[in-house]
Write an enzyme that holds these catalytic residues in place. Structure first.
Site, mmCIF file in Angstrom:
data_model
loop_
_atom_site.group_PDB
_atom_site.id
_atom_site.type_symbol
_atom_site.label_atom_id
_atom_site.label_comp_id
_atom_site.label_asym_id
_atom_site.label_seq_id
_atom_site.Cartn_x
_atom_site.Cartn_y
_atom_site.Cartn_z
ATOM 1 N N LYS A 72 -14.934 -55.999 -44.252
ATOM 2 C CA LYS A 72 -13.834 -55.775 -45.205
ATOM 3 C C LYS A 72 -12.876 -56.958 -45.199
ATOM 4 O O LYS A 72 -12.399 -57.390 -46.255
ATOM 5 C CB LYS A 72 -13.117 -54.464 -44.858
ATOM 6 C CG LYS A 72 -13.926 -53.242 -45.268
ATOM 7 C CD LYS A 72 -13.453 -51.950 -44.637
ATOM 8 C CE LYS A 72 -14.451 -50.843 -44.974
ATOM 9 N NZ LYS A 72 -14.277 -49.627 -44.202
ATOM 10 N N GLN A 91 -10.139 -46.779 -40.633
ATOM 11 C CA GLN A 91 -11.593 -46.703 -40.473
ATOM 12 C C GLN A 91 -11.979 -45.410 -39.748
ATOM 13 O O GLN A 91 -11.414 -45.074 -38.711
ATOM 14 C CB GLN A 91 -12.096 -47.932 -39.683
ATOM 15 C CG GLN A 91 -13.598 -48.052 -39.593
ATOM 16 C CD GLN A 91 -14.270 -48.305 -40.936
ATOM 17 O OE1 GLN A 91 -13.721 -48.952 -41.816
ATOM 18 N NE2 GLN A 91 -15.465 -47.783 -41.109
ATOM 19 N N ASP A 147 -9.127 -45.763 -50.191
ATOM 20 C CA ASP A 147 -10.376 -45.066 -49.890
ATOM 21 C C ASP A 147 -10.619 -43.898 -50.854
ATOM 22 O O ASP A 147 -11.740 -43.405 -50.968
ATOM 23 C CB ASP A 147 -10.303 -44.465 -48.474
ATOM 24 C CG ASP A 147 -11.108 -45.240 -47.450
ATOM 25 O OD1 ASP A 147 -12.115 -45.870 -47.828
ATOM 26 O OD2 ASP A 147 -10.738 -45.191 -46.261
HETATM 27 N N1 GUN Z 1 -16.387 -44.933 -42.280
HETATM 28 C C1 GUN Z 1 -17.577 -44.958 -42.918
HETATM 29 N N2 GUN Z 1 -17.382 -45.140 -44.236
HETATM 30 C C2 GUN Z 1 -16.057 -45.231 -44.427
HETATM 31 C C3 GUN Z 1 -15.242 -45.433 -45.575
HETATM 32 O O1 GUN Z 1 -15.699 -45.555 -46.717
HETATM 33 N N3 GUN Z 1 -13.905 -45.482 -45.348
HETATM 34 C C4 GUN Z 1 -13.362 -45.323 -44.126
HETATM 35 N N4 GUN Z 1 -12.034 -45.359 -44.007
HETATM 36 N N5 GUN Z 1 -14.081 -45.134 -43.038
HETATM 37 C C5 GUN Z 1 -15.429 -45.095 -43.204
#
Ligand code: GUN
Length: 284
Positions: A53, A97, A120
């Site tokens: 990211k 996350q 998200d």
């Molecule tokens: N963990 C796995 N996929 C995601 C996601 O799309 N967003 C977040 N915040 N955590 C994740």
């Protein structure tokens, strides 16, 4: 029939190029989008995702702040940090996350992210807005799936879509987005009785199960578009999707690979949401 591959590398590069162009336009107006990513603990997969990211932000010209907290972080400490980022005008998007360590209540943390910074698309307000078709942040993985299906030129309207999996992050929102595009949607899950029969009736099949090779060739309708959301680490150390790829290639018209498929699109869609957050927060 040999399926055509929906290439996540090419498509995600297109989406990121859009995000980069939008970022450049915002910068001309004095706004630099900024994404804050919080990682609690040492989960190896999460560390890889968070690094990805930050790289995507860099590629798009978006500022990023990665905040790493120890595994033993308390819920109160995490909520305090989220509150600070929520109040920080320079931060446009906040992503915590997942998964979080067991002592932290995921729901309480997601609820603490203001909807306008919830890139998200996990907060109840954004989930509700999506449900009734109002402007909102769409969750990145389902939004990426839709973009991949649309890239094939196959109309979604009127098609029979089957989603395997009912998670809040993927299965449920993927089904809602397909419905919003006028597909006829069935959600299958671990208690579904006639899974094979339902799946093999699908013109569009979205697999979000979390089990390597769960979708076998006999579950795929000839000519179907198959979207594989699964990212499963095998004993061989390699990544495997939820779909038996080789068998599916013999039946599907289009299929997404793993790796190099949906995962890259999730990351790219996050960049789009972050740019959108910055634009909206600045009235642009
Ligand atoms: N963990 C796995 N996929 C995601 C996601 O799309 N967003 C977040 N915040 N955590 C994740």
């Amino acid at each position: 029939m040999q399926a055509q591959i929906i290439d996540g590398k090419i498509l995600s590069a297109q989406v990121k190029a859009e995000a980069a162009a939008e970022t450049a336009a915002l910068k001309e107006k004095g706004v630099t989008p900024c994404l804050a990513v919080i990682l609690v603990g040492e989960d190896p997969a999460s560390q890889v995702y968070v690094r990805g990211k930050a790289k995507d932000c860099h590629d798009c010209g978006i500022d990023s702040r990665v905040i790493r907290l120890p595994e033993e972080t308390t819920q109160a400490e995490l909520l305090k940090l989220v509150g600070e980022l929520a109040a920080d005008k320079a931060v446009n998007g906040i992503l915590v996350q997942l998964p979080l360590p067991a002592q932290i209540d995921e729901k309480a943390v997601i609820d603490a992210i203001p909807p306008e910074k919830d890139v998200d698309g996990f907060s109840p307000v954004n989930v509700g807005r999506m449900q009734i078709g109002e402007p909102c942040f769409l969750p990145c993985t389902p939004a990426g799936c839709i973009r991949m299906i649309e890239s094939t030129g196959t109309p979604i309207e009127g098609k029979r879509a089957v989603v395997i999996g009912r998670s809040n992050i993927v299965g449920k929102p993927a089904a809602l987005l397909l419905l919003a595009k006028n597909a006829t949607v069935t959600i299958c899950h671990s208690r579904t009785a006639n899974l094979k029969e339902l799946c093999s009736s699908a013109d569009i099949l979205v697999a979000a199960v979390g089990k390597a090779g769960f979708v076998t060739g006999d579950m795929i309708k000839p000519g179907a578009v198959v979207i594989d959301v699964g990212i499963n680490r095998g004993e061989d150390g390699k990544l495997h999707g939820d779909v038996d790829f080789a068998a599916a290639c013999e039946k599907a018209s289009y299929i997404t690979p793993v790796p190099g498929g949906v995962g890259l699109m999730t990351r790219a869609m996050l960049m789009k949401n972050t740019v959108q957050a910055a634009a909206r927060q600045n009235g642009l």
